[in-house]
Design an enzyme around this catalytic site. Structure first.
Site, mmCIF file in Angstrom:
data_model
loop_
_atom_site.group_PDB
_atom_site.id
_atom_site.type_symbol
_atom_site.label_atom_id
_atom_site.label_comp_id
_atom_site.label_asym_id
_atom_site.label_seq_id
_atom_site.Cartn_x
_atom_site.Cartn_y
_atom_site.Cartn_z
ATOM 1 C CG LEU A 70 -2.091 -1.168 1.066
ATOM 2 C CD1 LEU A 70 -2.478 -1.359 2.415
ATOM 3 C CD2 LEU A 70 -3.026 -0.647 0.082
ATOM 4 N N PRO A 71 0.424 2.402 -0.364
ATOM 5 C CG PRO A 71 -0.967 3.841 -1.527
ATOM 6 C CD PRO A 71 -1.340 2.563 -0.716
ATOM 7 C CE LYS A 178 12.130 0.632 0.212
ATOM 8 N NZ LYS A 178 11.371 1.810 0.044
#
Length: 302
Positions: A70-71, A178
C-alpha cells in the site's frame, strides 16, 4: 497453472508496484485474490492471472498468506483495522506480510492485535522500483521471526532477488532499514544536485563532471545510475513527493525520539518539504532537485 501445493494468497494494493508483484505470484502458480480501493483495477488484476476480490476482507478471507502493498502507513491502518476488514477476516494460523514502506511505531499496535488473533506477522518493505517489481528482483528488507521468513521464503523468492532478501532482525527492523535506505538516497540526491549545480556554474561540462565523480571516492549508485533520469529531465514520477516527505518525517522523528544527532537529515527533510510546498502532492522523487534548479536558474542537462 495453479499449484494446489502453494499457499492461497490475498493481495491488497495493486498499484504501480503491487500489480506486477501480484502478476508474478499468479504466474508462479499461486491462487491470488487481489483487492484495491479502486474498483477499476479489476480488469488489470484479471489480466494478470489473479482473481478479483471486491473488498480487503474478501481478499483476506480463506487466505493462508495476506500481502499488503500500500502507499503508506495510514492506508495499512485503514485496511487492517477497519471494522469487518482484512484483519478480522484472517483466520488463526495465517500470515500477514506487509511489504509497504511503513512506520514501525504505527504498525506495532496492528501487529500486536494480529498476533492476539493467532495471525503471524512478517514485514518485508521493498526497494528497486517498478522495473524490479516486474522482473521479480526486488530488494526486500525483512523484519520478524526467522522461522517465519524461512517458511515463506519460496513465496518471497518469487518477488525478490534471493540474494537481496535480507533478514534485519525482529519486528520493526525491516521497516527501519528501508526508511534509512530511502533517507540516504534522498540525501545523496540533494548533495549530488548541489555539487553539479556548482560545477556547471563554474564552467565544467556536466557529462565530464559526472564521469569524474563516478570514478572518484564520491561515486554512488545515484551518480552512476540515477543521474541518467535527471539528465533526461525525468524527476522519477513513480513515487509521490508527499510520500517522500512522509517517510523523511517518520525517520527524523524516530531519530529525535531515540536521541540520535540528525542535523543533516533534518535539512534533507526540510528541502523536500519546501519542494512539496512549491509543487504540491504530485509524483516525482527528484522534485527537490527541481526546486534547487529553479533557485539556481539552471537545469542539470548535459
Amino acid at each position: 497453472m495453479l499449484d494446489s501445493r502453494l499457499p492461497k494468497i490475498g493481495f491488497i494494493g495493486v498499484g504501480r508496484m503491487g500489480l506486477p508483484m501480484c502478476a508474478n505470484l499468479a504466474r508462479a502458480g499461486h491462487r491470488v485474490h487481489a483487492s484495491d480501493v479502486r474498483p477499476e483495477r479489476e480488469k488489470d488484476v484479471v489480466a494478470a492471472g489473479a482473481l478479483w476480490a471486491a473488498s480487503a476482507a474478501e481478499a483476506a478471507a480463506g487466505a493462508e498468506v495476506l500481502v499488503t502493498m500500500l502507499p503508506g502507513p495510514e492506508e495499512v491502518r485503514a485496511v487492517m483495522l477497519a471494522p469487518g476488514d482484512a484483519l478480522e477476516a484472517l483466520a488463526a494460523g495465517a500470515t500477514w506480510i506487509d511489504m509497504t514502506s511503513n512506520s514501525p511505531a504505527l504498525v506495532a499496535p496492528i501487529r500486536e492485535q494480529a498476533e492476539r488473533r493467532g495471525v503471524r506477522v512478517l514485514e518485508a518493505p521493498v526497494g528497486g522500483g517498478v522495473p524490479a517489481a516486474r522482473a521479480g528482483t526486488l530488494h526486500l528488507f525483512v523484519g520478524g521471526p526467522a522461522d517465519l521468513l524461512a517458511r515463506h521464503r519460496p513465496l518471497l523468492d518469487v518477488l525478490g532477488d534471493p540474494e537481496r532478501i535480507i533478514h534485519l532482525g525482529g519486528p520493526g527492523t525491516g521497516y527501519t532499514a528501508k526508511l534509512l535506505a530511502n533517507l540516504l538516497w534522498f540525501g545523496q540526491a540533494i548533495a549530488t544536485a548541489e555539487a553539479l549545480l556548482l560545477g556547471r556554474r563554474a564552467g565544467i561540462d556536466l557529462a565530464v563532471l559526472r564521469e569524474a565523480l563516478g570514478s572518484s571516492a564520491a561515486s554512488s549508485t545515484f551518480v552512476r545510475r540515477d543521474l541518467d533520469a535527471l539528465f533526461a529531465g525525468d524527476y522519477l514520477e513513480s513515487f509521490g513527493l508527499d510520500r517522500c516527505c512522509e517517510e523523511l518525517e517518520t525517520v527524523t522523528a524516530m531519530a529525535d525520539e531515540l536521541g540520535v544527532p540528525f542535523e543533516l537529515s533534518h535539512l534533507v527533510e526540510r528541502t523536500y518539504q519546501r519542494a512539496l510546498d512549491r509543487y504540491g502532492a504530485v509524483d516525482g522523487e527528484l522534485l527537490a532537485i527541481a526546486l534547487l534548479e529553479e533557485q539556481a536558474g539552471l537545469r542539470l542537462r548535459p
